[in-house]
Scaffold this active site. Structure first.
Site, PDB file in Angstrom:
ATOM      1  CG  ASP A   1      34.657 -18.295 163.477  1.00  0.00           C
ATOM      2  OD1 ASP A   1      34.159 -17.692 162.509  1.00  0.00           O
ATOM      3  OD2 ASP A   1      35.834 -18.103 163.866  1.00  0.00           O
TER       4      ASP A   1
ATOM      5  NE  ARG B   1      42.386 -18.265 159.641  1.00  0.00           N
ATOM      6  CZ  ARG B   1      41.322 -18.937 160.039  1.00  0.00           C
ATOM      7  NH1 ARG B   1      40.138 -18.673 159.517  1.00  0.00           N
ATOM      8  NH2 ARG B   1      41.443 -19.893 160.921  1.00  0.00           N
TER       9      ARG B   1
ATOM     10  NE  ARG C   1      35.436 -20.032 154.838  1.00  0.00           N
ATOM     11  CZ  ARG C   1      36.283 -19.102 154.397  1.00  0.00           C
ATOM     12  NH1 ARG C   1      36.682 -19.098 153.142  1.00  0.00           N
ATOM     13  NH2 ARG C   1      36.718 -18.146 155.183  1.00  0.00           N
TER      14      ARG C   1
ATOM     15  CG  ASP D   1      30.189 -12.409 163.975  1.00  0.00           C
ATOM     16  OD1 ASP D   1      29.758 -13.140 163.054  1.00  0.00           O
ATOM     17  OD2 ASP D   1      30.937 -12.832 164.869  1.00  0.00           O
ATOM     18  CG  HIS D   2      31.474 -13.902 159.889  1.00  0.00           C
ATOM     19  ND1 HIS D   2      31.410 -14.081 161.238  1.00  0.00           N
ATOM     20  CD2 HIS D   2      32.627 -14.507 159.498  1.00  0.00           C
ATOM     21  CE1 HIS D   2      32.471 -14.766 161.649  1.00  0.00           C
ATOM     22  NE2 HIS D   2      33.220 -15.032 160.606  1.00  0.00           N
TER      23      HIS D   2
ATOM     24  CB  SER E   1      37.590 -20.800 157.477  1.00  0.00           C
ATOM     25  OG  SER E   1      36.257 -21.186 157.486  1.00  0.00           O
TER      26      SER E   1
HETATM   27  C1  MIC Z   1      37.391 -16.882 159.092  1.00  0.00           C
HETATM   28  O1  MIC Z   1      37.998 -16.152 159.853  1.00  0.00           O
HETATM   29  O2  MIC Z   1      37.934 -17.462 158.138  1.00  0.00           O
HETATM   30  C2  MIC Z   1      35.902 -17.095 159.319  1.00  0.00           C
HETATM   31  C3  MIC Z   1      35.200 -16.389 158.253  1.00  0.00           C
HETATM   32  O3  MIC Z   1      35.538 -16.532 160.544  1.00  0.00           O
HETATM   33  C4  MIC Z   1      35.654 -18.595 159.315  1.00  0.00           C
HETATM   34  C5  MIC Z   1      34.249 -18.963 159.337  1.00  0.00           C
HETATM   35  C6  MIC Z   1      33.587 -18.896 157.997  1.00  0.00           C
HETATM   36  O4  MIC Z   1      34.213 -19.220 156.999  1.00  0.00           O
HETATM   37  O5  MIC Z   1      32.435 -18.510 157.974  1.00  0.00           O
HETATM   38  C7  MIC Z   1      36.354 -19.364 160.426  1.00  0.00           C
HETATM   39  O6  MIC Z   1      37.333 -18.895 160.947  1.00  0.00           O
HETATM   40  O7  MIC Z   1      35.954 -20.495 160.745  1.00  0.00           O
HETATM   41 FE1  SF4 Z   2      35.472 -12.664 161.945  1.00  0.00          FE
HETATM   42 FE2  SF4 Z   2      36.904 -14.832 161.330  1.00  0.00          FE
HETATM   43 FE3  SF4 Z   2      37.922 -12.379 161.041  1.00  0.00          FE
HETATM   44 FE4  SF4 Z   2      37.519 -13.309 163.447  1.00  0.00          FE
HETATM   45  S1  SF4 Z   2      38.935 -14.117 161.937  1.00  0.00           S
HETATM   46  S2  SF4 Z   2      36.997 -11.273 162.729  1.00  0.00           S
HETATM   47  S3  SF4 Z   2      35.670 -14.498 163.187  1.00  0.00           S
HETATM   48  S4  SF4 Z   2      36.198 -13.259 159.920  1.00  0.00           S
END
Ligand code: MIC
Ligand code: SF4
Length: 640
Positions: free
Chosen positions: A119, A379, A535, A64-65, A533
């Site tokens: 995530d 965010r 990550r 999805d990302h 995140s």
């Molecule tokens: C995010 O919202 O920051 C992400 C991208 O979904 C991350 C995961 C990632 O960095 O791949 C998260 O929330 O953990």
């Molecule tokens: Fe995707 Fe993270 Fe954004 Fe949710 S917050 S839509 S999981 S990138």
């Protein structure tokens, strides 16, 4: 003592430790989820563990990302995840099926069970009463292999909801209010359990908006009881058999209680660049808006988009605004397409994106220079949109839609329109984009593109560390600062050597060069280091660049676990003066580490300035063992 909801689930899943606030416990994990940007790493780690097949009740891999496919990298990574998932017994949600958290809520979430996901917004499933937590990829891989998940017994905070939301005030405004009161570090070490009369006024998707964005509090997770509204949702998803009633005992114990009167809330916004920088929309000056994004795992449900369609119907998007809408799942997209709401949205002049994370993680739709963008995301960290000068305001879908028409940030209560949406009796069910894994003895070849590079593994901790302070940072540094994500970098999530060149890029472009020049060293930071995140790349890239320890005033939960898992020492300042005294490129030396770690306090010599100071080791015995052997993968191998 009578049990709260959280303790009921914890008691059913605890396999090690004692339920005493702050004490380490290990939990049995029922289900897991991964998404593609953290998933490649998680499955590489799963492979490295050498198990045959996942041991959870259900594990699901989502794509999805990373959906732009500007080159071969994305498509290759998708293929890798699809084949590796099939081989190890993991369900695979194809690209286009939607955002992991939205689909998990619709099709997989089960009250009373535990879930970890690679995530940070995994707590979304708390909307149907799962104890759902974000974790690093390695922890998820370990849980898939049947391992327990380690957390510290959280404090349980009751958020007592009273009253009822007024028209055009939204679930998003509830969680923004919680963020206003508690801030982005107010939830560390805590689980937020929602209760009170107001709970039954909220549908499951509304509850999920709230638990989703509980991640921004730094909380371990957030949860709602499983009641008749949960049943209504699961029934409409044709999953009635997954329902159980689950609520706290009468007079249950809570560490704290906060009451929010829904009737008194008004539309709120989080101004740049932090989700807790909250103000009333009605009190923010008239800001001209350049872009509006409605979507992300926080606000892309059927209910959200139906409300948006009702607001947009018969109206046109303001000439100076670009409105982009990304539905959360194929279920949502197909339902609004079939009932005509999508036509109303398109007719307003909105741009429709595919069902994925999209602009939320900087995958396209970066605002222009100094561009003002209203987003329904969770965010608005500095630089996350892909434009450093971009000004991102977090708002509800109602505020976003009304503002898109008016061209300025507007209080949606100014618009007279009935947006009441009833939960459908039946959602449209079509799981054909969720592929079942291969059967146990079926041969599956795992397809591995050239972009997948071996990941760095920590080394045994030596007894002495010498090195320079390579960067000195403020409070609330996010993983988006440490390891930025955008359309240029996301394709390289399985290529740490490449990614590391961009480590701390939004705050200090010289960091990777400096780290290489001095052969590694220390990171110094303020409070809540690593918020945001899950990550692991925010630990792996520094590890690759030779970082041996991070000294911070405090850490965010998931990032601290990722540092430990990868063998990087997280140390905590005892005093603010000690933080103030350190400067960039100071030479630090730690001796006798092995013994100091066991004693819980480490002495650091600042050779440049000629003084010594002590830092705290806030680690469990097991975590110290993990660090000593250079990370959890080594630890697991040694302990099998
Ligand atoms: C995010 O919202 O920051 C992400 C991208 O979904 C991350 C995961 C990632 O960095 O791949 C998260 O929330 O953990
Ligand atoms: Fe995707 Fe993270 Fe954004 Fe949710 S917050 S839509 S999981 S990138």
């Amino acid at each position: 003592m009578r049990d709260n909801l959280v303790y009921k689930i914890l008691k059913n899943h605890i396999v090690e430790g004692e339920l005493k606030t702050g004490e380490p416990i290990a939990l049995k994990i029922d289900k897991t989820l991964t998404q593609d940007s953290t998933g490649t790493m998680a499955y590489l780690q799963l492979e490295a563990m050498g198990i045959d097949r996942v041991k959870t009740k259900k594990s699901v891999a989502f794509i999805d990302h990373n959906m732009l496919q500007q080159g071969f990298e994305n498509a290759d990574d998708h293929k890798f995840i699809q084949t590796v998932a099939s081989k190890y017994g993991v369900y695979f949600s194809k690209p286009g099926n939607g955002i992991c958290h939205q689909i998990f809520l619709e099709r997989f979430a089960t009250p009373g069970d535990t879930l970890i996901g690679s995530d940070s917004h995994t707590p979304t499933a708390g909307g149907v009463c799962m104890l759902a937590m974000g974790a690093g990829g390695l922890d998820v891989a370990l849980a898939m292999g049947g391992g327990a998940y380690n957390i510290n017994t959280p404090k349980v905070i009751k958020i007592n909801l009273i009253g009822k939301l007024n028209k055009m005030v939204s679930a998003k405004d509830i969680i923004l209010e919680v963020l206003r009161v508690l801030t982005v570090k107010g939830g560390v070490g805590k689980v937020f359990e929602y209760g009170g009369e107001g709970v039954k006024t909220l549908s499951v998707p509304e509850r999920a908006t709230i638990t989703n964005m509980g991640a921004e509090l730094g909380a371990t997770t957030s949860i709602f009881p499983s009641d008749e509204r949960t049943l209504e949702f699961l029934k409409a998803q044709q999953r009635e058999e997954d329902w159980i009633e689950l609520k706290p005992d009468e007079d249950a114990f809570y560490d704290e209680e906060i009451t929010i009167n829904l009737s008194e809330l008004t539309p709120l916004t989080a101004k740049p660049h932090s989700p807790d920088n909250v103000a009333k929309v009605s009190e923010v000056d008239d800001i001209k808006v350049d872009q509006v994004f409605i979507g992300s795992c926080t606000n892309s449900s059927y209910e959200d988009l139906m409300k948006v369609a009702k607001i947009l119907k018969g109206n046109k998007v303001h000439p100076n605004v670009s409105l982009v809408i990304g539905p959360g799942s194929r279920q949502v997209m197909e339902m609004i397409a079939r009932n005509g709401a999508l036509a109303d949205i398109i007719s307003s002049g909105a741009r429709i994106l595919e069902n994925s994370c999209g602009p939320c993680i900087g995958m396209g739709q970066a605002p222009g220079t100094n561009g003002i963008s209203l987003r329904t995301v969770n965010r608005n960290f500095y630089g996350r949109s892909g434009t450093l000068s971009g000004q991102i305001y977090i708002v509800s879908p109602e505020t976003a839609a009304v503002s898109a028409i008016k061209g300025i940030l507007s209080d949606p209560r100014e618009m007279e329109v009935d947006i009441k949406i009833d939960m459908p009796d039946k959602f449209l069910i079509d799981d054909s984009m969720i592929l079942e894994p291969a059967t146990m003895n079926q041969e599956v070849e795992v397809v591995r593109g050239p972009n997948i590079k071996p990941f760095p593994i920590g080394k045994e901790l030596s007894n002495e560390i010498n090195g320079k302070v390579l960067i000195k940072l403020e409070d609330n540094i996010t993983t988006d600062h440490i390891m930025p994500s955008n359309s240029k970098l996301l394709p390289f999530r399985s290529n740490i050597p490449y990614l590391s060149e961009f480590c701390f890029n939004t705050v200090d472009t010289e960091f990777p060069k400096r780290a290489k020049e001095y052969g590694g060293g220390f990171i110094v930071a303020g409070e809540n280091y690593g918020q945001g995140s899950s990550r692991e790349h925010a630990a792996l890239a520094p590890l690759y660049l030779g970082i041996r320890a991070v000294i911070a005033k405090s850490f965010a939960r998931i990032h601290k676990a990722n540092l430990i898992n990868n063998g990087i020492l997280p140390l905590e300042f005892k005093t603010i003066e000690d933080y103030d005294n350190i400067d960039l490129t100071d030479d630090l030396k730690i001796e006798n580490i092995q013994k100091s770690l066991d004693e819980g306090i480490v002495n650091i010599k600042n050779l440049t300035k000629g003084y010594e100071f002590k830092v705290l080791v806030e680690l469990t015995k097991k975590e110290i063992e993990v660090i000593k052997v250079g990370g959890r993968l080594n630890y697991v191998k040694l302990n099998i």
